[in-house]
Design a protein around this motif. Sequence first.
Motif, short mmCIF file in Angstrom:
data_model
loop_
_atom_site.label_atom_id
_atom_site.label_comp_id
_atom_site.label_asym_id
_atom_site.label_seq_id
_atom_site.Cartn_x
_atom_site.Cartn_y
_atom_site.Cartn_z
N ILE A 182 0.86 -1.19 0.00
CA ILE A 182 0.00 0.00 0.00
C ILE A 182 0.89 1.24 0.00
O ILE A 182 1.66 1.46 0.94
CB ILE A 182 -0.90 0.05 1.26
N THR A 184 1.22 5.35 0.19
CA THR A 184 0.43 6.45 0.76
C THR A 184 1.00 7.78 0.29
O THR A 184 2.21 7.93 0.14
CB THR A 184 0.49 6.44 2.30
N LEU A 232 -6.74 4.96 4.99
CA LEU A 232 -5.63 4.04 5.24
C LEU A 232 -6.10 2.86 6.10
O LEU A 232 -5.77 1.70 5.82
CB LEU A 232 -4.49 4.78 5.95
N THR A 248 3.83 -1.01 3.63
CA THR A 248 3.35 0.31 3.18
C THR A 248 4.54 1.12 2.74
O THR A 248 5.68 0.83 3.10
CB THR A 248 2.62 1.06 4.31
N VAL A 260 1.02 6.78 8.37
CA VAL A 260 1.28 5.37 8.72
C VAL A 260 1.82 5.32 10.15
O VAL A 260 1.37 4.53 10.98
CB VAL A 260 2.27 4.72 7.72
#
Length: 405
Positions: A182, A184, A232, A248, A260
């Motif tokens: 993932i 961000t 998120l 991430t 995060v």
Amino acid sequence: MPMERGITLERAISLVQKEKKELSIETILLDDSHGRILAEPLVSKVNDPRFDNSAMDGWAVRKEDFLESKSINLSIVGISKAGGSSPPSVNSGEACKIMTGAPIPRGANAIVMVEDSEIHGNKVIISGPARENYIRLKGENISEGEVILSKGHFMDAPSISLVATMGYDCIPVFCKPIIGIISTGDELIPPGFEINNWQIYESNSFGIADLVRKMGGTPIRYPAVVDSLDILRKSLDEAAKNCDLIITSGGVSMGDFDIVRKIMELEGEINFWRIKMRPGGPPIFGKWRKTPIFGLPGNPVSSHLVFLMIICPWFRASFQADEDSKPRLGRKVSVKILDSVKGAVGKTCLRRIRIVNGEKGLTATTHTHQGSGNIHSMVAHNGVTLLPPNYDANAGEIIEAFWLN
Ligand code: AMP
Ligand code: MG
């Protein structure tokens, strides 16, 4: 477990190895096994060689016939070919024509190469030596019932041939861990889409997916998320449900939008945050809803190098890979550095270098801007230094490095 902060690389590696995954086992076709990791020791079903056979095309003879003179005449009794059963036996004064891999006739105990012979009618005139070591003995390579490959063995081309030699068409391997990725950042747009002046193409998830594949995992690239805790959280929950590990990228530093780190502090479980390495200092490692999670920094070089340094050991531990075996992305080497390179205060320093294997052994040079945002530096180079904390290397010194090859 209390969170550790600003730890050494060695400590980080030992903490991630403790969180290795117990991987399930599946049985797969040998043809599909390249790059997979053996999940159980493998015992040979047969001897190799399966029977005494010839290492040469030539003549199966009796060594005793050669004691007196070198050049002798022998009567031809027949032929032994690979795949042919029960060749005629060889008595004193006789020779049996034999092909490579063919069974040794009863009575024969040495082989003469075909190059050292001439046929005259039903006789063969032999002018060269008769050698016992041209006979490959039953079981001299591997024995039936012997453990030949251990659990954790990486399957490559010779291993695949060896396993076939042992009689297996299917083997038990560890299931590939599923890795959710993932990215961000409000600024990220997938490549191929229209882009504004303040946006950038999202690149980390693509490179990380490739690293995951190389390490023997199956990547799932989730869509990049904007810097919002709610979005998120949803994405992390989804990944935790489907994956063995979450990776991430971005949002782990001290910035206002480093979500995060924030969500992990508020709702996750953190084993450690920040490592004494440069680049790649700010990673987070812990668990999200029981699934291990690595929060990599967003800078592209940092995310690749953190993967190399601490996620590879997680894969290797989960696969129970032995010390020297794959999967790995490269190897530690000693190189002569031809440019002086600066280390980092209190941190292991990973400068990008290009390693060349030349006449004088391994030498290394630096070529591009070394910024952690410059992914081109990872392509223009093929390794990184492993400079210990507070250590600058002078041109000409031998240093430790990691060679990505
Ligand atoms: P961050 O760690 O979120 O502060 O990001 C650090 C730098 O990396 C910023 O310049 C970001 O724009 C960049 N960055 C973050 N995520 C990605 C990504 N997935 N692909 C490319 N660059 C990124
Ligand atoms: Mg960011």
